[in-house]
Design an enzyme around this catalytic site. Structure first.
Site, PDB file in Angstrom:
ATOM      1  N   HIS A  79      17.856 -87.244  12.389  1.00 14.69           N
ATOM      2  CA  HIS A  79      19.172 -87.880  12.517  1.00 14.69           C
ATOM      3  C   HIS A  79      20.140 -86.955  13.250  1.00 14.69           C
ATOM      4  CE1 HIS A  79      22.548 -90.455  10.887  1.00 14.69           C
ATOM      5  NE2 HIS A  79      23.215 -89.335  11.152  1.00 14.69           N
ATOM      6  N   GLU A  80      20.243 -85.720  12.781  1.00 21.75           N
ATOM      7  CA  GLU A  80      21.190 -84.798  13.406  1.00 21.75           C
ATOM      8  C   GLU A  80      20.773 -84.429  14.826  1.00 21.75           C
ATOM      9  OE1 GLU A  80      23.952 -84.533  12.115  1.00 21.75           O
ATOM     10  OE2 GLU A  80      23.443 -85.282  10.117  1.00 21.75           O
ATOM     11  N   HIS A 108      22.200 -86.959  17.193  1.00 17.43           N
ATOM     12  CA  HIS A 108      23.563 -86.620  17.609  1.00 17.43           C
ATOM     13  C   HIS A 108      23.531 -85.531  18.680  1.00 17.43           C
ATOM     14  CE1 HIS A 108      25.770 -89.055  14.812  1.00 17.43           C
ATOM     15  NE2 HIS A 108      25.318 -88.439  13.739  1.00 17.43           N
ATOM     16  N   HIS A 164      22.686 -86.760  22.074  1.00 17.26           N
ATOM     17  CA  HIS A 164      23.814 -87.470  22.670  1.00 17.26           C
ATOM     18  C   HIS A 164      24.722 -86.493  23.407  1.00 17.26           C
ATOM     19  CE1 HIS A 164      26.382 -91.343  21.848  1.00 17.26           C
ATOM     20  NE2 HIS A 164      26.157 -91.142  23.121  1.00 17.26           N
TER      21      HIS A 164
END
Length: 686
Positions: free
Chosen positions: A473-474, A477, A480
């Site tokens: 999940h991290e 980010h 991105h």
């Protein structure tokens, strides 16, 4: 020394030539660095605000963006260290200088000269000749000027500035109180039988923690690598109840008065309401949604209630199954809040014949990282090369991120383990954003921070499957930030991305943790090196949506509380935040809660100390986008380089340079649909 000098600055916070010089940074460096970059920025503002030439990108927007980037480069490491290495001296320096930073940005957002020149630029023929990303940056800036009070009268601007400065300090104190209350708790156990069921690796760390305090036995803490497995596996109910009470009452009226967040929380809400009214909005929720995808609080509430109506039957079924199992198998006539994790783990083990601790043996850190990087390399065509750099803790790892041609595109700090003086949870933040000034390229650099268990002796750190998902999940980010191709400040990477779309890449990446094709390369038994057995994976997959109804309703509970709190709540109604939390739980929750539980109020850092105020719904909103985006990979192959290239170029590379909905439609070929989310959560008839 000016931050603009070519020589290497004596103050490490003023060195923007490369990575932060973490080993050299001390609290004494903070005040002069902050003063220097703010003076530099104010000089820049004065020069561009009083220029005689008509405003253009090069003579107006870019110089201001460069000055603001220097502030970020100086203040960013201070803010980061305050979160991951929170010493008393650093905290004092942080709090002493935070008002300066807040005051500057509030003044900047209200500067009538800048606002007028931005409007003049947007209305000029030059505007149409700019790149789309540049135009979006200017449009965003105009919006942000209005939200900062640029159109208010001078007395109201002064009041607005004072409120923003106070809010910044209150939010920081809220987070400090949660951290201090968490770190302060220690439960020493001298009788081994009281720890029956607790995994051996947790006991080993607990024994080391007690020994470091010159105590015998075991020390239990409220940090997740200890608290969560104790609540899941400890057979002594009284022990679970004691830890639950401590965790659920952190930073509340039940603890030390100096850490009680009650008054801070109420003050934050009052200031948010007042600032919204000054700006001409009815509620703070309306202000919060201006830069988001969702159009109104009513739209968000309708979305959450619709999702709740779909999830509630599954949640009620989950809870009834848990009650029946607990009565029949565990002898628990009535489930208490401190029984939920324990009973759920027992039910999952019985139903699917495996435990988190069994699975954990197959996810040692080195194997997980190698497998995760392999997934990203396959679908996005990038590689991660580890090397040594100075950091804030010896356990921090660092990676160069390179494109398929070997060119450097970004860098990543990885801080995985829980420790004292480190904020709980998991997050990604930017150390450096991508920029271009003339021929110079500024590569993006990300901080990826988690709070996992540490290695024990010679044994590497072992991750639960949930922690593996957190890591993915991290990293989503981080990708991105790292894979942006946008050089325009303010819309590069995550900058300018609507808050309720920010979770799209992160939640998207979690899906790979459930793919056999990926897990084969993510897993190897810590002792034998054997890969994760297919039979065990099949059990995990069968259990994937175990209690998904309860989990969904839990997220909706948080999101509804947040939206109600900032939209139709106020002291005039004779209601406290805790009263509202109880009302929301009555509306949507199907699990028992203790009367003392303050976890939804006093320790809800996402909305009181983070950026999720009137925005917690974003997790479920973006999950619709992420599940639907991943469905293309399900159609084309879960490790499809073709689908990966489309996602990289259509979503990640563009950052905030265009509306998130436009990027999604261009990637998927249609508007988002909720069907994939329901299917992924086992709440679909198909």
């Amino acid at each position: 020394m000016s931050p603009m000098d070519d020589a290497v600055p004596a103050n490490p916070l003023l060195d923007f030539s490369g990575l932060p010089r973490f080993r050299e940074i001390s609290p004494t460096h903070v005040p002069p660095a902050v003063d220097a970059v703010l003076a530099d920025a104010r000089a820049t503002v004065e020069a561009i605000a009083t220029g005689e030439e008509a405003p253009t990108w090069d003579n107006f927007v870019q110089p201001l963006a460069d000055a603001l980037d220097r502030i970020d480069r100086a203040w960013g490491p201070v803010s980061h260290l305050n979160a991951v290495a929170n010493t008393a001296a650093l905290r004092e320096a942080y709090h002493a200088n935070l008002p300066k930073i807040t005051a500057f940005y509030t003044e900047l957002g209200q500067d009538p000269r800048l606002f007028a020149r931005y409007r003049a630029l947007a209305a000029s023929p030059v505007f149409a000749l700019l790149e789309p990303a540049q135009r979006r940056r200017i449009d965003n800036d105009l919006r942000d000027f209005r939200l900062a009070g640029a159109e208010l009268s001078p007395p109201h601007q002064e009041r607005f500035r004072a409120m923003q400065e106070e809010l910044a300090q209150l939010s920081s104190r809220f987070e400090d109180n949660v951290l201090d209350a968490t770190n302060d708790f220690g439960l020493y156990i001298d009788v081994k039988e009281e720890l029956d069921g607790v995994p051996e690796d947790v006991l080993t760390v607990a024994r080391e923690a007690a020994a470091s305090d010159a105590r015998s036995g075991w020390k239990l803490t409220l940090r997740m690598p200890c608290y969560q497995p104790v609540m899941q596996y400890a057979s002594h109910r009284a022990l679970r109840e004691r830890l639950h009470h401590a965790y659920a009452t952190r930073a509340s009226e039940f603890g030390k008065p100096e850490w009680d967040n009650t008054a801070i929380m109420q003050r934050i809400l009052a200031l948010r309401r007042e600032s919204a009214r000054l700006l001409g909005y009815g509620t703070f929720a309306e202000v919060s949604l201006v830069p988001k995808m969702a159009g109104s609080p009513a739209e968000v509430l309708a979305f959450l209630r619709d999702l709740a109506s779909r999830a509630r039957p599954y949640a009620e079924r989950d809870m009834e199954e848990l009650r029946l199992f607990s009565r029949g198998e565990l002898g628990l006539a009535d489930l208490a809040p401190w029984d939920l994790a324990y009973a759920s783990e027992k039910l999952r083990q019985k139903r699917y014949s495996f435990s988190d601790q069994e699975v954990k043996q197959y996810f040692p850190e080195h194997r997980v990282l190698a497998g995760m990087f392999r997934v990203v390399e396959t679908i996005f065509g990038i590689t991660f090369e580890e090397r040594m750099v100075e950091a804030w803790h010896p356990s921090v790892r660092f990676f160069d991120v390179r494109d398929h041609d070997g060119g450097l595109i970004g860098q990543l700090y990885l801080d995985l383990y829980a420790r004292p003086h480190k904020r709980g949870g998991a997050w990604m933040d930017d150390a450096i954003n991508r920029r271009r000034r003339g021929a110079h390229a500024q590569h993006p650099v990300a901080y990826l921070t988690c709070n996992f268990s540490t290695p024990v002796g010679e044994r590497p750190a072992l991750f639960t499957h949930d922690e593996v998902q957190t890591l993915f999940h991290e990293l989503g980010h981080g990708l991105h930030l790292l894979l942006t191709r946008v050089d325009v400040p303010g819309v590069s990477g995550l900058e300018g991305v609507e808050w309720d779309a920010v979770e799209l890449p992160s939640q998207f990446m979690e899906n790979f943790c459930w793919e056999w094709e990926a897990l084969q390369h993510l897993s190897a038994h810590v002792q034998t090196g054997a890969p994760l057995p297919r039979a065990l994976f099949d059990k995990m997959l069968a259990a994937k949506n175990f209690q998904s109804g309860l989990q969904t309703m839990r997220q909706i509970e948080f999101a509804l509380f947040d939206m109600y709190l900032h939209h139709d709540f106020g002291p005039a109604l004779g209601q406290s935040p805790f009263d509202l939390a109880a009302a929301v739980r009555r509306e949507v929750s199907v699990v028992p809660y203790a009367d003392y539980d303050r976890s939804l109020t006093h320790a809800f850092s996402h909305i009181f100390a983070g950026g999720y105020a009137a925005g917690y719904y974003s997790y479920k909103w973006a999950e619709v986008l992420s599940a639907d985006a991943y469905s293309l990979f399900e159609e084309q192959g879960v490790l499809s380089p073709h689908a990966g290239s489309r996602f990289r170029e259509g979503i990640l590379a563009l950052g905030g340079s265009r509306p998130a909905l436009d990027s999604f439609i261009a990637f998927r070929g249609r508007a988002p649909q909720i069907d994939a989310l329901l299917r992924h959560n086992g709440m679909s008839s198909s």
